[in-house]
Design a protein around this motif. Structure first.
Motif, PDB file in Angstrom:
ATOM      1  N   ARG A  20       1.273  -1.535   0.223  1.00  0.00           N
ATOM      2  CA  ARG A  20      -0.439   0.146   0.022  1.00  0.00           C
ATOM      3  C   ARG A  20       0.887   1.147   0.016  1.00  0.00           C
ATOM      4  NH1 ARG A  20      -5.081  -1.382   3.610  1.00  0.00           N
ATOM      5  NH2 ARG A  20      -5.925  -2.858   2.411  1.00  0.00           N
ATOM      6  N   ARG A  21       1.781   1.513   0.996  1.00  0.00           N
ATOM      7  CA  ARG A  21       2.859   2.294   1.082  1.00  0.00           C
ATOM      8  C   ARG A  21       3.787   2.253  -0.624  1.00  0.00           C
ATOM      9  NH1 ARG A  21       3.386   7.119   3.320  1.00  0.00           N
ATOM     10  NH2 ARG A  21       5.565   7.895   2.837  1.00  0.00           N
ATOM     11  N   TRP A  24       1.167   4.110  -3.045  1.00  0.00           N
ATOM     12  CA  TRP A  24       0.653   6.143  -2.531  1.00  0.00           C
ATOM     13  C   TRP A  24       1.921   6.244  -3.200  1.00  0.00           C
ATOM     14  CZ3 TRP A  24       3.033   9.380   0.537  1.00  0.00           C
ATOM     15  CH2 TRP A  24       1.964  10.467   1.087  1.00  0.00           C
ATOM     16  N   VAL A  25       3.464   6.116  -3.038  1.00  0.00           N
ATOM     17  CA  VAL A  25       4.070   7.080  -3.504  1.00  0.00           C
ATOM     18  C   VAL A  25       4.274   6.789  -5.274  1.00  0.00           C
ATOM     19  CG1 VAL A  25       7.080   6.583  -3.183  1.00  0.00           C
ATOM     20  CG2 VAL A  25       5.616   6.680  -0.781  1.00  0.00           C
ATOM     21  N   TYR A  26       4.435   5.804  -4.961  1.00  0.00           N
ATOM     22  CA  TYR A  26       3.986   5.520  -6.823  1.00  0.00           C
ATOM     23  C   TYR A  26       3.285   6.614  -7.107  1.00  0.00           C
ATOM     24  CZ  TYR A  26       4.076   3.516 -11.604  1.00  0.00           C
ATOM     25  OH  TYR A  26       4.608   3.620 -12.907  1.00  0.00           O
ATOM     26  N   ALA A  27       2.263   7.213  -6.632  1.00  0.00           N
ATOM     27  CA  ALA A  27       1.520   7.741  -6.973  1.00  0.00           C
ATOM     28  C   ALA A  27       1.872   9.025  -7.152  1.00  0.00           C
ATOM     29  CB  ALA A  27      -0.456   7.793  -6.397  1.00  0.00           C
ATOM     30  N   MET A  28       2.390   9.634  -5.824  1.00  0.00           N
ATOM     31  CA  MET A  28       2.539  10.692  -5.767  1.00  0.00           C
ATOM     32  C   MET A  28       3.719  10.696  -6.743  1.00  0.00           C
ATOM     33  SD  MET A  28       1.318  12.105  -3.384  1.00  0.00           S
ATOM     34  CE  MET A  28      -0.753  11.989  -4.241  1.00  0.00           C
ATOM     35  N   THR A  29       4.752  10.230  -6.919  1.00  0.00           N
ATOM     36  CA  THR A  29       5.473  10.116  -8.209  1.00  0.00           C
ATOM     37  C   THR A  29       5.078  10.802  -9.269  1.00  0.00           C
ATOM     38  OG1 THR A  29       5.521   7.989  -9.036  1.00  0.00           O
ATOM     39  CG2 THR A  29       7.454   8.629  -7.063  1.00  0.00           C
ATOM     40  N   TRP A  30       3.736  10.175  -9.665  1.00  0.00           N
ATOM     41  CA  TRP A  30       3.032  10.267 -10.476  1.00  0.00           C
ATOM     42  C   TRP A  30       2.598  11.367 -10.620  1.00  0.00           C
ATOM     43  CZ3 TRP A  30       3.959   9.300 -15.849  1.00  0.00           C
ATOM     44  CH2 TRP A  30       4.732   7.661 -15.578  1.00  0.00           C
ATOM     45  N   LEU A  31       2.386  12.118  -9.358  1.00  0.00           N
ATOM     46  CA  LEU A  31       1.491  13.772  -8.947  1.00  0.00           C
ATOM     47  C   LEU A  31       2.898  14.289  -9.396  1.00  0.00           C
ATOM     48  CD1 LEU A  31      -1.099  15.596  -8.664  1.00  0.00           C
ATOM     49  CD2 LEU A  31      -0.184  15.107  -5.681  1.00  0.00           C
ATOM     50  N   ARG A  83      10.905  -1.494  -3.526  1.00  0.00           N
ATOM     51  CA  ARG A  83       9.833  -2.951  -3.847  1.00  0.00           C
ATOM     52  C   ARG A  83      10.059  -4.256  -3.336  1.00  0.00           C
ATOM     53  NH1 ARG A  83       6.115  -4.883  -0.664  1.00  0.00           N
ATOM     54  NH2 ARG A  83       4.723  -6.070  -2.607  1.00  0.00           N
ATOM     55  N   GLY A  84      10.917  -4.270  -4.765  1.00  0.00           N
ATOM     56  CA  GLY A  84      11.272  -5.538  -4.976  1.00  0.00           C
ATOM     57  C   GLY A  84      12.075  -6.171  -3.782  1.00  0.00           C
ATOM     58  N   ARG A  85      13.028  -5.245  -3.606  1.00  0.00           N
ATOM     59  CA  ARG A  85      13.262  -6.353  -2.092  1.00  0.00           C
ATOM     60  C   ARG A  85      12.482  -6.568  -0.909  1.00  0.00           C
ATOM     61  NH1 ARG A  85      16.073  -1.405  -0.418  1.00  0.00           N
ATOM     62  NH2 ARG A  85      17.588  -1.086  -2.215  1.00  0.00           N
ATOM     63  N   ASP A  86      11.042  -5.666  -1.125  1.00  0.00           N
ATOM     64  CA  ASP A  86      10.475  -6.409  -0.384  1.00  0.00           C
ATOM     65  C   ASP A  86       9.410  -7.249  -0.478  1.00  0.00           C
ATOM     66  OD1 ASP A  86       8.666  -6.038   2.236  1.00  0.00           O
ATOM     67  OD2 ASP A  86       6.793  -5.344   0.330  1.00  0.00           O
ATOM     68  N   ILE A  87      10.010  -7.635  -1.800  1.00  0.00           N
ATOM     69  CA  ILE A  87       8.890  -9.109  -1.885  1.00  0.00           C
ATOM     70  C   ILE A  87       9.846 -10.537  -2.293  1.00  0.00           C
ATOM     71  CG2 ILE A  87       7.084  -8.391  -3.938  1.00  0.00           C
ATOM     72  CD1 ILE A  87       8.350  -8.678  -6.463  1.00  0.00           C
ATOM     73  N   GLY A  88      10.915  -9.733  -2.484  1.00  0.00           N
ATOM     74  CA  GLY A  88      12.153 -10.743  -2.422  1.00  0.00           C
ATOM     75  C   GLY A  88      12.690 -10.743  -3.241  1.00  0.00           C
ATOM     76  N   VAL A  89      12.871  -9.796  -4.667  1.00  0.00           N
ATOM     77  CA  VAL A  89      14.458  -9.460  -5.143  1.00  0.00           C
ATOM     78  C   VAL A  89      15.349  -8.845  -4.942  1.00  0.00           C
ATOM     79  CG1 VAL A  89      14.224  -9.334  -8.252  1.00  0.00           C
ATOM     80  CG2 VAL A  89      12.233 -10.429  -7.408  1.00  0.00           C
ATOM     81  N   ALA A 116       3.067  -3.724  -6.996  1.00  0.00           N
ATOM     82  CA  ALA A 116       2.952  -3.022  -5.722  1.00  0.00           C
ATOM     83  C   ALA A 116       1.356  -4.148  -5.857  1.00  0.00           C
ATOM     84  CB  ALA A 116       1.683  -2.204  -6.453  1.00  0.00           C
ATOM     85  N   LEU A 117       1.182  -5.062  -6.394  1.00  0.00           N
ATOM     86  CA  LEU A 117       0.313  -6.067  -5.683  1.00  0.00           C
ATOM     87  C   LEU A 117       0.613  -7.350  -5.405  1.00  0.00           C
ATOM     88  CD1 LEU A 117      -2.322  -6.144  -9.083  1.00  0.00           C
ATOM     89  CD2 LEU A 117      -2.628  -5.368  -6.820  1.00  0.00           C
ATOM     90  N   VAL A 118       2.207  -7.391  -5.857  1.00  0.00           N
ATOM     91  CA  VAL A 118       2.171  -8.981  -4.523  1.00  0.00           C
ATOM     92  C   VAL A 118       3.089  -8.303  -3.496  1.00  0.00           C
ATOM     93  CG1 VAL A 118       4.759 -10.824  -5.604  1.00  0.00           C
ATOM     94  CG2 VAL A 118       4.181  -9.333  -7.027  1.00  0.00           C
ATOM     95  N   PRO A 119       2.950  -9.675  -2.834  1.00  0.00           N
ATOM     96  CA  PRO A 119       2.411  -9.631  -0.610  1.00  0.00           C
ATOM     97  C   PRO A 119       4.285  -9.519  -0.709  1.00  0.00           C
ATOM     98  CG  PRO A 119       1.023 -11.437  -1.413  1.00  0.00           C
ATOM     99  CD  PRO A 119       1.183 -10.924  -3.115  1.00  0.00           C
ATOM    100  N   ALA A 120       4.106  -9.762   0.248  1.00  0.00           N
ATOM    101  CA  ALA A 120       5.795  -9.325   0.957  1.00  0.00           C
ATOM    102  C   ALA A 120       6.377 -10.716   1.044  1.00  0.00           C
ATOM    103  CB  ALA A 120       6.178  -8.172   2.041  1.00  0.00           C
ATOM    104  N   ASP A 121       8.183 -11.085   0.632  1.00  0.00           N
ATOM    105  CA  ASP A 121       8.988 -12.505   0.732  1.00  0.00           C
ATOM    106  C   ASP A 121       7.536 -13.085   0.171  1.00  0.00           C
ATOM    107  OD1 ASP A 121      10.599 -10.980   2.818  1.00  0.00           O
ATOM    108  OD2 ASP A 121       9.464 -11.427   4.303  1.00  0.00           O
TER     109      ASP A 121
END
Length: 128
Positions: A20-21, A24-31, A83-89, A116-121
């Protein structure tokens, strides 16, 4: 506000982002890009409406817009790697893939939505 800035441009070596974070941060970068784009549009209108005159202020604003676009790219790169690190890559693999997809054109948007849709780890869970 400072937390958003830290998420966008700070914590290059090991910080993680929850789904979710990240969204949200991704949307703010596009803003941020939208604001930069509107500033560029107004610069173009001012240069065209000036009767062909090009002032030093317009050149300075153009340089500022170029720096803003580089900041936008740095923010997208940073949050994608986090985010890639968060999912384990590993971060360097995510960074290389982001740059390859960026130069492929348009693909990073879809890749970021997947991030954004892939769960952590998720990836790390499959390792022995």
């Amino acid at each position: 506000m400072f937390e958003l800035m830290r998420d966008m441009w700070g914590g290059w070596s090991g910080t993680r982002l929850a789904p979710r974070r990240f969204a949200w941060v991704y949307a703010m970068t596009w803003l941020f890009l939208l604001v930069v784009g509107l500033a560029g549009l107004s610069l173009g209108a001012a240069m065209l409406g000036g009767g062909g005159e090009r002032s030093g202020a317009a050149g300075g604003l153009g340089g500022l817009l170029a720096v803003a676009l580089l900041l936008w790219l740095a923010a997208l790169f940073n949050i994608s790697v986090k985010r890639g690190r968060d999912i384990g890559v590993p971060g360097f693999v995510t960074g290389i893939l982001f740059l390859v997809l960026l130069f492929a054109g348009g693909v990073p948007i879809f890749a970021s939505i997947l991030l954004a849709l892939v769960p952590a780890d998720t990836v790390a869970a499959g390792r022995p």
